[in-house]
Design a protein around this motif. Structure first.
Motif, PDB file in Angstrom:
ATOM      1  N   GLU A 225      13.482  46.000 -41.584  1.00  0.00           N
ATOM      2  CA  GLU A 225      14.826  46.485 -41.197  1.00  0.00           C
ATOM      3  C   GLU A 225      15.389  45.605 -40.088  1.00  0.00           C
ATOM      4  OE1 GLU A 225      14.936  50.619 -40.000  1.00  0.00           O
ATOM      5  OE2 GLU A 225      13.910  51.162 -41.867  1.00  0.00           O
ATOM      6  N   GLY A 226      14.526  45.266 -39.134  1.00  0.00           N
ATOM      7  CA  GLY A 226      14.951  44.400 -38.028  1.00  0.00           C
ATOM      8  C   GLY A 226      15.357  43.018 -38.520  1.00  0.00           C
ATOM      9  N   VAL A 227      14.615  42.475 -39.476  1.00  0.00           N
ATOM     10  CA  VAL A 227      14.944  41.157 -40.038  1.00  0.00           C
ATOM     11  C   VAL A 227      16.362  41.187 -40.610  1.00  0.00           C
ATOM     12  CG1 VAL A 227      14.408  39.598 -41.984  1.00  0.00           C
ATOM     13  CG2 VAL A 227      12.565  40.468 -40.529  1.00  0.00           C
ATOM     14  N   LYS A 228      16.667  42.252 -41.340  1.00  0.00           N
ATOM     15  CA  LYS A 228      17.988  42.357 -41.971  1.00  0.00           C
ATOM     16  C   LYS A 228      19.073  42.593 -40.917  1.00  0.00           C
ATOM     17  CE  LYS A 228      16.429  43.888 -46.501  1.00  0.00           C
ATOM     18  NZ  LYS A 228      16.307  44.999 -47.454  1.00  0.00           N
ATOM     19  N   ASP A 229      18.810  43.498 -39.997  1.00  0.00           N
ATOM     20  CA  ASP A 229      19.822  43.814 -38.981  1.00  0.00           C
ATOM     21  C   ASP A 229      20.176  42.591 -38.150  1.00  0.00           C
ATOM     22  OD1 ASP A 229      19.902  46.399 -39.783  1.00  0.00           O
ATOM     23  OD2 ASP A 229      18.697  47.210 -38.124  1.00  0.00           O
ATOM     24  N   LEU A 230      19.149  41.804 -37.807  1.00  0.00           N
ATOM     25  CA  LEU A 230      19.378  40.656 -36.911  1.00  0.00           C
ATOM     26  C   LEU A 230      19.590  39.355 -37.668  1.00  0.00           C
ATOM     27  CD1 LEU A 230      16.663  41.514 -34.241  1.00  0.00           C
ATOM     28  CD2 LEU A 230      19.132  41.771 -34.002  1.00  0.00           C
ATOM     29  N   ASP A 231      19.565  39.427 -39.018  1.00  0.00           N
ATOM     30  CA  ASP A 231      19.757  38.246 -39.852  1.00  0.00           C
ATOM     31  C   ASP A 231      18.738  37.138 -39.510  1.00  0.00           C
ATOM     32  OD1 ASP A 231      20.997  37.138 -41.976  1.00  0.00           O
ATOM     33  OD2 ASP A 231      22.682  36.289 -40.861  1.00  0.00           O
ATOM     34  N   ILE A 232      17.485  37.560 -39.387  1.00  0.00           N
ATOM     35  CA  ILE A 232      16.378  36.620 -39.130  1.00  0.00           C
ATOM     36  C   ILE A 232      16.181  35.769 -40.392  1.00  0.00           C
ATOM     37  CG2 ILE A 232      13.858  36.513 -38.712  1.00  0.00           C
ATOM     38  CD1 ILE A 232      15.509  37.503 -36.280  1.00  0.00           C
ATOM     39  N   ASP A 233      15.803  34.498 -40.217  1.00  0.00           N
ATOM     40  CA  ASP A 233      15.765  33.591 -41.379  1.00  0.00           C
ATOM     41  C   ASP A 233      14.543  33.759 -42.274  1.00  0.00           C
ATOM     42  OD1 ASP A 233      18.162  31.593 -40.924  1.00  0.00           O
ATOM     43  OD2 ASP A 233      17.329  32.133 -38.991  1.00  0.00           O
ATOM     44  N   GLY A 234      13.424  34.188 -41.702  1.00  0.00           N
ATOM     45  CA  GLY A 234      12.257  34.368 -42.568  1.00  0.00           C
ATOM     46  C   GLY A 234      11.012  34.658 -41.764  1.00  0.00           C
ATOM     47  N   PHE A 235       9.931  34.852 -42.474  1.00  0.00           N
ATOM     48  CA  PHE A 235       8.656  35.100 -41.790  1.00  0.00           C
ATOM     49  C   PHE A 235       7.480  34.685 -42.645  1.00  0.00           C
ATOM     50  CE2 PHE A 235      10.345  38.984 -43.621  1.00  0.00           C
ATOM     51  CZ  PHE A 235       9.294  39.588 -44.287  1.00  0.00           C
ATOM     52  N   ASP A 236       6.389  34.403 -41.923  1.00  0.00           N
ATOM     53  CA  ASP A 236       5.120  33.993 -42.531  1.00  0.00           C
ATOM     54  C   ASP A 236       4.173  35.168 -42.336  1.00  0.00           C
ATOM     55  OD1 ASP A 236       2.321  33.162 -41.601  1.00  0.00           O
ATOM     56  OD2 ASP A 236       2.945  31.376 -42.647  1.00  0.00           O
ATOM     57  N   ILE A 237       3.385  35.457 -43.357  1.00  0.00           N
ATOM     58  CA  ILE A 237       2.611  36.698 -43.333  1.00  0.00           C
ATOM     59  C   ILE A 237       1.114  36.421 -43.387  1.00  0.00           C
ATOM     60  CG2 ILE A 237       2.200  38.866 -44.556  1.00  0.00           C
ATOM     61  CD1 ILE A 237       4.853  38.184 -46.066  1.00  0.00           C
ATOM     62  N   THR A 238       0.383  37.071 -42.509  1.00  0.00           N
ATOM     63  CA  THR A 238      -1.064  37.039 -42.645  1.00  0.00           C
ATOM     64  C   THR A 238      -1.552  38.489 -42.746  1.00  0.00           C
ATOM     65  OG1 THR A 238      -3.086  36.131 -41.729  1.00  0.00           O
ATOM     66  CG2 THR A 238      -1.463  36.821 -40.129  1.00  0.00           C
ATOM     67  N   MET A 239      -2.879  38.673 -42.713  1.00  0.00           N
ATOM     68  CA  MET A 239      -3.426  40.027 -42.876  1.00  0.00           C
ATOM     69  C   MET A 239      -2.716  41.019 -41.963  1.00  0.00           C
ATOM     70  SD  MET A 239      -7.497  39.913 -43.317  1.00  0.00           S
ATOM     71  CE  MET A 239      -7.749  40.006 -41.582  1.00  0.00           C
TER      72      MET A 239
END
Ligand SMILES: NC(=O)c1ccc[n+]([C@@H]2O[C@H](COP(=O)([O-])OP(=O)(O)OC[C@H]3O[C@@H](n4cnc5c(N)ncnc54)[C@H](OP(=O)(O)O)[C@@H]3O)[C@@H](O)[C@H]2O)c1
Length: 307
Positions: A56-70
């Motif tokens: 939700e935060g990514v969308k609200d703040l228009d964050i460009d992306g993220f890398d995911i680990t465990m």
């Protein structure tokens, strides 16, 4: 170089829990600098169950992306708007880009290993490949090796049912001949005799897992031209790689997989192609991150001892 953020700076996160041992954000920042991309990657601990709130935060703040680990590589999938066939098949995503209001996911582990093997001058077309393991990383790695043109692939795993499932999944996408089997000293020797390339995707040999191959006699069965790629990063020379080297058989550890993945990361998130000089910058970044971690550990140990 001093990094200066401005209103055009792309913002990425590396998320997971724990992140104490994660080097991806440091690596990504080195890659952004190498490619001259105005972007920053930031470590953010996101615990199991907190992913929805983070997104939700990514969308609200228009964050460009993220890398995911465990522990989110699978949990993220229901949140995505798009993903490629291989990530969907193996239910594994380690990069998400937020573009035009859509969350787009992919897994880049496999391409990292494929590029690392090819960088050693190994042409995978028509090759007979022995894959060890059937865990989370194995499917994407095996798929990329099939994409590169491998024609026969034995998949050996401690739990043979998982090797069979994985071979069935690969069969849906690729025309190679797949041979799933249990991983025993006998099957290892049998398949090793015909293997051009061995790709080790189990936890065996990992420094912190304290489990290793009990029997490496299959290495003695490999043809002299064989090549061994181990996903394990630490120790840098696993017992498997040492056994191969003692026979003059070439091999690589998981470092290459991690660093070559960054070329695909820059393309996926930023649409940028980099020349192969990025590799040295990536390697330097990892060693710097490791040195910083060691220094921090020493400081924490000193403080814990009251010194
Ligand atoms: N270099 C990189 O960038 C990179 C990236 C991701 C992962 N990796 C490495 O890839 C390896 C696998 O990761 P993963 O995410 O696929 O792990 P995973 O999903 O937990 O799978 C573990 C695999 O190891 C096998 N295994 C575990 N203990 C074993 C034992 N005692 N004897 C025989 N087989 C055993 C498992 O067999 P069963 O199915 O029978 O349990 C399974 O095939 C790890 O070493 C990890 O560090 C490297």
């Amino acid at each position: 170089m001093v990094f200066r953020a401005d209103s055009d700076t792309q913002i990425y996160f590396q998320i997971g829990d724990p992140l104490r041992f994660a080097t991806a954000a440091v690596l990504h920042n080195a890659m952004f600098a190498y490619a001259n991309v105005n972007a920053v990657s930031i470590n953010k601990v996101v615990k199991k169950g907190e992913l929805g709130r983070f997104i939700e935060g990514v969308k609200d703040l228009d964050i460009d992306g993220f890398d995911i680990t465990m522990p989110h590589k699978q949990d993220v999938i229901p949140f995505l708007d798009e993903m490629d066939d291989i990530s969907r098949e193996f239910q594994s995503v380690n990069h998400v880009n937020y573009r035009n209001g859509k969350l787009i996911g992919t897994t880049l582990d496999g391409i990292g290993m494929r590029l690392a093997i090819e960088a050693e001058g190994v042409d995978l077309r028509g090759k007979n490949v022995l894959i060890l393991g059937a865990g989370g990383v194995t499917g994407p790695v095996a798929a990329e090796i099939c994409k590169a043109g491998a024609s026969r692939m034995a998949v050996l795993n401690r739990t043979p049912e998982k090797a069979e499932t994985l071979a069935g999944q690969l069969e849906k996408h690729f025309a190679a001949e797949f041979m799933p089997d249990a991983m025993t000293p006998e099957t290892l020797c049998r398949y090793a005799r015909e293997a051009d390339v061995v790709v080790q995707c189990t936890c065996l040999g990992m420094l912190d897992k304290h489990v290793d191959f009990e029997d490496l006699s299959f290495v003695g069965q490999l043809p002299p031209h064989a090549f061994v790629a181990d996903c394990v990063i630490f120790p840098e020379r696993t017992s498997l790689l040492r056994a191969a080297e003692s026979r003059g058989i070439r091999g690589i550890n998981g470092f290459g997989m991690l660093i070559w993945q960054q070329k695909a990361m820059l393309k996926f998130h930023c649409g940028v192609d980099v020349d192969d000089g990025f590799y040295d910058a990536g390697e330097e970044a990892i060693y710097t991150a490791l040195a910083l971690r060691a220094a921090r550990d020493q400081r924490d140990a000193r403080r814990a001892a009251g010194k």
